[in-house]
Every structure is written in structure tokens, then in C-alpha cells.
Design a protein around this motif. Structure first.
Motif, mmCIF file in Angstrom:
data_model
loop_
_atom_site.group_PDB
_atom_site.id
_atom_site.type_symbol
_atom_site.label_atom_id
_atom_site.label_comp_id
_atom_site.label_asym_id
_atom_site.label_seq_id
_atom_site.Cartn_x
_atom_site.Cartn_y
_atom_site.Cartn_z
ATOM 1 N N MET A 176 13.896 19.939 -15.007
ATOM 2 C CA MET A 176 12.943 19.999 -13.913
ATOM 3 C C MET A 176 11.686 20.760 -14.325
ATOM 4 S SD MET A 176 12.816 18.785 -10.847
ATOM 5 C CE MET A 176 14.507 18.593 -10.319
ATOM 6 N N ASP A 177 10.541 20.240 -13.915
ATOM 7 C CA ASP A 177 9.254 20.918 -14.023
ATOM 8 C C ASP A 177 8.400 20.403 -12.874
ATOM 9 O OD1 ASP A 177 8.145 18.381 -14.900
ATOM 10 O OD2 ASP A 177 8.898 18.836 -16.902
ATOM 11 N N GLU A 178 7.145 20.822 -12.788
ATOM 12 C CA GLU A 178 6.359 20.428 -11.631
ATOM 13 C C GLU A 178 6.047 18.934 -11.607
ATOM 14 O OE1 GLU A 178 1.729 21.224 -12.206
ATOM 15 O OE2 GLU A 178 2.885 23.076 -12.439
ATOM 16 N N VAL A 179 6.005 18.294 -12.771
ATOM 17 C CA VAL A 179 5.744 16.846 -12.833
ATOM 18 C C VAL A 179 6.970 16.065 -12.380
ATOM 19 C CG1 VAL A 179 5.187 14.929 -14.357
ATOM 20 C CG2 VAL A 179 4.016 17.111 -14.633
ATOM 21 N N TYR A 180 8.131 16.371 -12.968
ATOM 22 C CA TYR A 180 9.364 15.675 -12.599
ATOM 23 C C TYR A 180 9.783 16.045 -11.178
ATOM 24 C CZ TYR A 180 13.960 13.549 -13.386
ATOM 25 O OH TYR A 180 15.072 12.756 -13.310
ATOM 26 N N GLY A 181 9.549 17.294 -10.798
ATOM 27 C CA GLY A 181 9.845 17.703 -9.430
ATOM 28 C C GLY A 181 9.006 16.945 -8.421
ATOM 29 N N GLY A 211 10.471 4.591 -23.691
ATOM 30 C CA GLY A 211 11.567 4.026 -22.917
ATOM 31 C C GLY A 211 12.708 4.991 -22.704
ATOM 32 N N GLU A 212 13.066 5.760 -23.731
ATOM 33 C CA GLU A 212 14.177 6.693 -23.617
ATOM 34 C C GLU A 212 13.887 7.767 -22.575
ATOM 35 O OE1 GLU A 212 17.793 8.355 -24.048
ATOM 36 O OE2 GLU A 212 17.102 6.445 -24.876
ATOM 37 N N THR A 213 12.665 8.282 -22.567
ATOM 38 C CA THR A 213 12.301 9.307 -21.596
ATOM 39 C C THR A 213 12.393 8.767 -20.182
ATOM 40 O OG1 THR A 213 10.821 10.363 -23.184
ATOM 41 C CG2 THR A 213 10.479 10.880 -20.859
ATOM 42 N N TRP A 214 11.929 7.538 -19.964
ATOM 43 C CA TRP A 214 11.982 6.966 -18.623
ATOM 44 C C TRP A 214 13.408 6.650 -18.198
ATOM 45 C CZ3 TRP A 214 8.333 6.791 -14.951
ATOM 46 C CH2 TRP A 214 7.034 7.142 -15.359
ATOM 47 N N ARG A 215 14.269 6.276 -19.134
ATOM 48 C CA ARG A 215 15.683 6.093 -18.790
ATOM 49 C C ARG A 215 16.302 7.418 -18.364
ATOM 50 N NH1 ARG A 215 15.387 2.212 -22.995
ATOM 51 N NH2 ARG A 215 15.838 3.766 -24.593
ATOM 52 N N GLU A 216 15.941 8.485 -19.065
ATOM 53 C CA GLU A 216 16.449 9.803 -18.687
ATOM 54 C C GLU A 216 15.909 10.240 -17.327
ATOM 55 O OE1 GLU A 216 15.268 12.230 -21.943
ATOM 56 O OE2 GLU A 216 16.971 11.655 -23.206
ATOM 57 N N LEU A 245 0.825 -1.209 0.000
ATOM 58 C CA LEU A 245 0.000 0.000 0.000
ATOM 59 C C LEU A 245 0.858 1.258 0.000
ATOM 60 C CD1 LEU A 245 -2.737 -1.223 2.483
ATOM 61 C CD2 LEU A 245 -3.110 -0.583 0.095
ATOM 62 N N ALA A 246 1.965 1.229 0.718
ATOM 63 C CA ALA A 246 2.889 2.361 0.677
ATOM 64 C C ALA A 246 3.429 2.546 -0.740
ATOM 65 C CB ALA A 246 4.034 2.156 1.661
ATOM 66 N N GLY A 247 3.785 1.441 -1.400
ATOM 67 C CA GLY A 247 4.242 1.520 -2.780
ATOM 68 C C GLY A 247 3.182 2.082 -3.709
ATOM 69 N N ALA A 248 1.917 1.726 -3.461
ATOM 70 C CA ALA A 248 0.823 2.231 -4.296
ATOM 71 C C ALA A 248 0.664 3.737 -4.121
ATOM 72 C CB ALA A 248 -0.478 1.514 -3.937
ATOM 73 N N HIS A 249 0.712 4.225 -2.890
ATOM 74 C CA HIS A 249 0.588 5.668 -2.650
ATOM 75 C C HIS A 249 1.747 6.422 -3.297
ATOM 76 C CE1 HIS A 249 -2.760 6.394 0.291
ATOM 77 N NE2 HIS A 249 -2.719 5.077 0.291
ATOM 78 N N ILE A 250 2.961 5.907 -3.146
ATOM 79 C CA ILE A 250 4.119 6.568 -3.751
ATOM 80 C C ILE A 250 4.003 6.578 -5.273
ATOM 81 C CG2 ILE A 250 6.620 6.397 -4.073
ATOM 82 C CD1 ILE A 250 6.774 5.240 -1.224
ATOM 83 N N ALA A 251 3.517 5.484 -5.836
ATOM 84 C CA ALA A 251 3.375 5.404 -7.297
ATOM 85 C C ALA A 251 2.345 6.396 -7.820
ATOM 86 C CB ALA A 251 2.994 3.977 -7.699
ATOM 87 N N VAL A 252 1.188 6.466 -7.166
ATOM 88 C CA VAL A 252 0.134 7.374 -7.621
ATOM 89 C C VAL A 252 0.589 8.824 -7.505
ATOM 90 C CG1 VAL A 252 -2.217 8.185 -7.167
ATOM 91 C CG2 VAL A 252 -1.709 5.745 -7.135
ATOM 92 N N LEU A 253 1.325 9.142 -6.439
ATOM 93 C CA LEU A 253 1.831 10.500 -6.280
ATOM 94 C C LEU A 253 2.869 10.844 -7.340
ATOM 95 C CD1 LEU A 253 2.330 10.728 -2.397
ATOM 96 C CD2 LEU A 253 0.810 12.177 -3.747
ATOM 97 N N SER A 254 3.806 9.947 -7.563
ATOM 98 C CA SER A 254 4.996 10.309 -8.331
ATOM 99 C C SER A 254 4.933 9.962 -9.811
ATOM 100 C CB SER A 254 6.229 9.631 -7.717
ATOM 101 O OG SER A 254 6.101 8.215 -7.761
ATOM 102 N N THR A 255 4.446 8.769 -10.149
ATOM 103 C CA THR A 255 4.579 8.320 -11.538
ATOM 104 C C THR A 255 3.340 8.528 -12.389
ATOM 105 O OG1 THR A 255 3.966 6.039 -10.988
ATOM 106 C CG2 THR A 255 6.298 6.603 -10.886
ATOM 107 N N LEU A 256 2.154 8.627 -11.795
ATOM 108 C CA LEU A 256 0.955 8.828 -12.611
ATOM 109 C C LEU A 256 1.063 10.091 -13.472
ATOM 110 C CD1 LEU A 256 -2.725 8.302 -11.460
ATOM 111 C CD2 LEU A 256 -2.091 10.167 -12.965
ATOM 112 N N PRO A 257 1.431 11.263 -12.909
ATOM 113 C CA PRO A 257 1.569 12.442 -13.778
ATOM 114 C C PRO A 257 2.641 12.272 -14.848
ATOM 115 C CG PRO A 257 1.423 13.088 -11.468
ATOM 116 C CD PRO A 257 1.614 11.614 -11.487
ATOM 117 N N LEU A 258 3.730 11.572 -14.508
ATOM 118 C CA LEU A 258 4.802 11.391 -15.483
ATOM 119 C C LEU A 258 4.360 10.488 -16.630
ATOM 120 C CD1 LEU A 258 7.634 12.677 -15.281
ATOM 121 C CD2 LEU A 258 8.519 10.404 -14.765
#
Length: 248
Positions: free
Chosen positions: A185-190, A172-177, A151-164
């Protein structure tokens, strides 16, 4: 004496910072969003301490709704999910959004809401298991508290990776970067960087011999993730916008 060849520095990403949409609703909600997220978390913090697993289950759906609303209202979707309309070099919406005709409404829905839910689905199926595994590798209990860790992993994922996922898709290249800290930096990556750093720093109080209820797993991890997300999103969209961690 011959000199050894030097290892070339990694090339800077050609990606540009994500520009939020410039509609009135987007301007307002992009600033209100982290405040709402943090306020809801603070309101339910005592419940999180009392029963972490139950509260993490109960608060996951509201968090997902807030994140889906944020990306659909404030961010341009990745190419192929909806064409972004620009005026003066700034994103102002997606093609068909806000039109009164049925076809325009449908295009707006398909260009924002559908990609937002698809991003949520990809986050649940891919990012959550990965982040849960990383939590275990970084010290989460291996033989106990499996639901707490997932559940902690799910909360972290929804916060951080959903917007990205919403703005960059599954390139794949973007995610490697992103993993290599090469994206500007922008508000999504930040938000992603802040969430990860906050969760990592949140582990510091757990082993301390303070004998406090809020030190139980994973209360401080989730608290750090939420605080880090809000701070990272704010700094990434303002003071640090356009900067690259590896080069500036």
C-alpha cells in the motif's frame, strides 16, 4: 492415509511502496490535492444531481488537469520516462527538473509532463472502456443511460488508474499484482483501492425506496468514488503504507 497437496499461497510482490518526491512543492501539493478534488466535487454536486451527464462532461477536464498536475509534481515517473534523482534514499525530483538551462528544462518537461499526458491518454483508451464494462457487469443500466455509465467510468479511471499508470507504466506483472491485491500500500495504490471500494459502496443507496433525486444513476457511484479516492490516498500514504491487503 495420504494427505492432499495444499494449494500454495500466492507469493508476495517484490515491489516497494511508491515514495512521493520530497521537493517543497510536492510535499505541499500531495496533501492539498485530494482536498481540492473533493472541494470542486462538492461545489458542483447540485449540478451533478440536476443533470448528471452534462456535469460529468464539464467536470472531467478539470479533474484530468488536477490529476496530471498531481502526478507530474508529486510522483516519480515509471522507469524509462525520466530518471528519478534520490538523496538519502528518498526521491527528490527527476533528472533535469528545475534547472535554468534550456536543456535541463526540456529534460524535466520530458521526464514528468510528457509521461503524465501519456498516462492520461492510456487511461482514456484502456482503463475507461474496461471500467465502463465492469460497471455494466455490476448492475449499470444496459439499455439506457449509456453516456452516464461511460462518463462515470471515465471519472473513476482518471481518479484511480492514471497515477498508477504514471508510476508503474504498463508492466503486465505489476498490473496483475495490483488486481490480485498483492502490491504494497502507498498513496497511489490506496487511491485506486479507495476509488473502487467507494464506487461499489456508492451503489447501495440506489435501489432504496427513498425517491430522492440524488439516487439517480450514477450520482452515488461517482460520489463514492471521489470520497473513496481521497480517503484511500490518505490512508495508503500514512497508516497503511507498506502493508499488503492479502498478507497483513
Amino acid at each position: 492415509m495420504a494427505s492432499l497437496p495444499s494449494t500454495p499461497a500466492p507469493a508476495a510482490s517484490s515491489a516497494t511502496p511508491i515514495e512521493p518526491l520530497t521537493t517543497d512543492l510536492a510535499r505541499a501539493y500531495t496533501h492539498l490535492h485530494p482536498l481540492i478534488v473533493l472541494s470542486l466535487f462538492a461545489w458542483r454536486f447540485d449540478a451533478l444531481v440536476a443533470d448528471p451527464a452534462a456535469e460529468l462532461v464539464g467536470s472531467l477536464l478539470p479533474l484530468a488537469v488536477l490529476q496530471v498536475a498531481y502526478v507530474a509534481v508529486c510522483l516519480p515517473p515509471t522507469s524509462g520516462t525520466g530518471r528519478v534523482v534520490k538523496k538519502g534514499g528518498k526521491s527528490v525530483g527527476t533528472e533535469g527538473a528545475g534547472k535554468s538551462k534550456k536543456g535541463g528544462v526540456e529534460r524535466g518537461f520530458n521526464g514528468t509532463v510528457v509521461p503524465a499526458f501519456l498516462s492520461l491518454l492510456l487511461t482514456a483508451l484502456a482503463s475507461t472502456p474496461l471500467l465502463t464494462a465492469l460497471l455494466v457487469l455490476f448492475g449499470a443500466p444496459v439499455t439506457t443511460h449509456h453516456a452516464h455509465t461511460a462518463l462515470a467510468g471515465a471519472h473513476i479511471a482518471v481518479l484511480s488508474t492514471l497515477p498508477l499508470v504514471y508510476v508503474h507504466g504498463v508492466n503486465g506483472e505489476t498490473w496483475r499484482e495490483a488486481v490480485a491485491l498483492l502490491l504494497p500500500m502507498d498513496e497511489v495504490y490506496g487511491g485506486l483501492i479507495g476509488t473502487v471500494l467507494g464506487a461499489w459502496l456508492g451503489a447501495v443507496p440506489i435501489p432504496l425506496d427513498w425517491d430522492r433525486e440524488w439516487q439517480q444513476w450514477p450520482v452515488t457511484i461517482v460520489t463514492g468514488a471521489y470520497a473513496g479516492y481521497a480517503l484511500g490516498k490518505l490512508l495508503g500514504g500514512t497508516l497503511l503504507k507498506g502493508k499488503r491487503i492479502m498478507f497483513e
